[in-house]
Design an enzyme around this catalytic site. Sequence first.
Site, PDB file in Angstrom:
ATOM      1  N   GLU A  70       0.765  -1.389   0.072  1.00 50.03           N
ATOM      2  CA  GLU A  70       0.146  -0.099   0.046  1.00 50.03           C
ATOM      3  C   GLU A  70       0.825   1.130   0.113  1.00 50.03           C
ATOM      4  OE1 GLU A  70      -3.106  -0.267   2.696  1.00 50.03           O
ATOM      5  OE2 GLU A  70      -4.078  -1.867   1.541  1.00 50.03           O
ATOM      6  N   GLU A 120      -5.153  -9.260  -0.263  1.00 48.48           N
ATOM      7  CA  GLU A 120      -6.005  -9.062   0.935  1.00 48.48           C
ATOM      8  C   GLU A 120      -7.338  -8.668   0.230  1.00 48.48           C
ATOM      9  OE1 GLU A 120      -4.895  -5.701   3.652  1.00 48.48           O
ATOM     10  OE2 GLU A 120      -2.715  -6.080   3.356  1.00 48.48           O
TER      11      GLU A 120
HETATM   12  C1  BGP Z   1      -4.685  -2.654   4.821  1.00 50.15           C
HETATM   13  C2  BGP Z   1      -3.239  -3.040   5.081  1.00 50.15           C
HETATM   14  C3  BGP Z   1      -3.336  -4.306   6.275  1.00 50.15           C
HETATM   15  C4  BGP Z   1      -4.644  -4.468   7.388  1.00 50.15           C
HETATM   16  C5  BGP Z   1      -6.058  -3.817   6.446  1.00 50.15           C
HETATM   17  C6  BGP Z   1      -7.039  -3.587   7.213  1.00 50.15           C
HETATM   18  O1  BGP Z   1      -4.727  -1.297   4.420  1.00 50.15           O
HETATM   19  O2  BGP Z   1      -2.534  -3.544   4.358  1.00 50.15           O
HETATM   20  O3  BGP Z   1      -2.391  -4.153   7.081  1.00 50.15           O
HETATM   21  O4  BGP Z   1      -4.612  -3.823   8.382  1.00 50.15           O
HETATM   22  O5  BGP Z   1      -5.941  -2.770   5.664  1.00 50.15           O
HETATM   23  O6  BGP Z   1      -7.260  -2.420   7.814  1.00 50.15           O
HETATM   24  P1  BGP Z   1      -7.468  -2.083   9.284  1.00 50.15           P
HETATM   25  O7  BGP Z   1      -6.252  -2.662  10.094  1.00 50.15           O
HETATM   26  O8  BGP Z   1      -7.242  -0.586   9.273  1.00 50.15           O
HETATM   27  O9  BGP Z   1      -8.747  -2.462   9.828  1.00 50.15           O
END
Ligand code: BGP
Length: 458
Positions: A163, A360
């Site tokens: 990201e 993801e």
């Molecule tokens: C993405 C990241 C992850 C993860 C996910 C969920 O942006 O790559 O590391 O955390 O989002 O986000 P959050 O943890 O803020 O719910």
Amino acid sequence: LQDDFPKNFLWGASTSAFQVEGAAYEDGKGESVADLRSQNSKFLDTSVSVDHYHHVEEDVALMAKLGLKSYRFSISWSRIFPHGNDKEPNQKGIAFYNKLINLLIKNQIEPIVTMFHFDCPISLVKQYGGWANRKVINDFYNYAKTLFNEFGDRVKYWLTINEQSLLANVPEMNGIKDNDLRLLREKGENSNYNMFLAQAKVYRLCHDLFPDSMIGPAVSYMTNFPYDHTSKNALKSKNMEDLISFIDMDVALRGELPSYYLRYLEDSKITLDYHEGDADILKNGRANFLGLNWYSTSVFKLSNEESPKMLAGVISNVEKVTDDRLMNSEWDFSYDPVGLRFALQKVNDRYPHIPIIITECGWPERDQLENGQVHDPKRIKYLNGHIFELREAIKDGVNVISFNPWSFLDLLSVNDGMDKRYGLVYVNRNNQSMLDMKRYPKDSFYFYQKVIATNGKN
Ligand code: BGP
């Protein structure tokens, strides 16, 4: 055209180092930006996280039980180089990842390894400002070279930076600060440029050392739609998607800064620290696949309101509109699986046949443990819907080779700690207490186990 999931499709799951490992100050690991953030938040104790560092055998055994074909995790830079650029790597750090990788391979699980996931070694920030300074390009290159030397014989799939656009637009995530908002944005964009250059050099190195390997970025693909059909809203929506998501894909695959980005820099009066030869670096180092983090769609319309602080530069003068017809999570997040098919078609239109790994995709809940069980029907619905649309996208001709939902087990959410859980496996700790850290497969684990066993038929 493919009419179902390919035979060797990699059904996986995903995590990142600081969100699962714990042991932030053990075995020679140096401090990272993520550890520092954790000290200022009662929710993000990275010294424990979900203690994967000490549960690695048990966790991989659960992956094997689930039937995973791939596992996406990240290596912590400061566990390998405690200061980010030490002369010699930390052998205990290397030993931990060797153990993990060997366990995965023993269980026929393909490692998909992220080099950098929100955890810049704090020492690099102290030494020279971290990613905002061009010195980082060499340090990241040497770190990546060490990873290739140590693990390249067994790891075929590499993700460089997770990201990047988020890190560029929220420079604090990389430990970059400035009280002057314009200067902060300038530092953020220079860190962006340095990340592009560093990755290009690493792509080149990977192709030279391991011509059969796959390497690419893990892009935050935020698909958005205009609120109505007016050209003004549609243009704004497209411009945001280009600047937030497609920029990382365009530079990685086309090897140059896109014109819409140059226009954005000019309009924002931001200057990049260009050096002679940079254009060749970008041109000569390109990714050969895309990792996409995809969660949901958003609807935006132009507004006269002040810009939200987050991503102030790119997301400005817009209002997010929630669609109440969709299933919405507590965290401003909708269930819209057709959006995934739409998003994948768009990527395939732009870069035909590019291999894609979904790195993801997941649903957050405040899950509850009841008599050793966790019932998470919304997560099952989310996974089911997205797997259905993924199959449709593959039928459309999109070259998706792997699906890695976020997250394999419950972990520290970036802002909400353990309140916001995404895991297929429940971990018995909460924000208040570490409890016993026991692992409990949720209902979604058993659902996904069937999906994998039937290669997506479920
Ligand atoms: C993405 C990241 C992850 C993860 C996910 C969920 O942006 O790559 O590391 O955390 O989002 O986000 P959050 O943890 O803020 O719910």
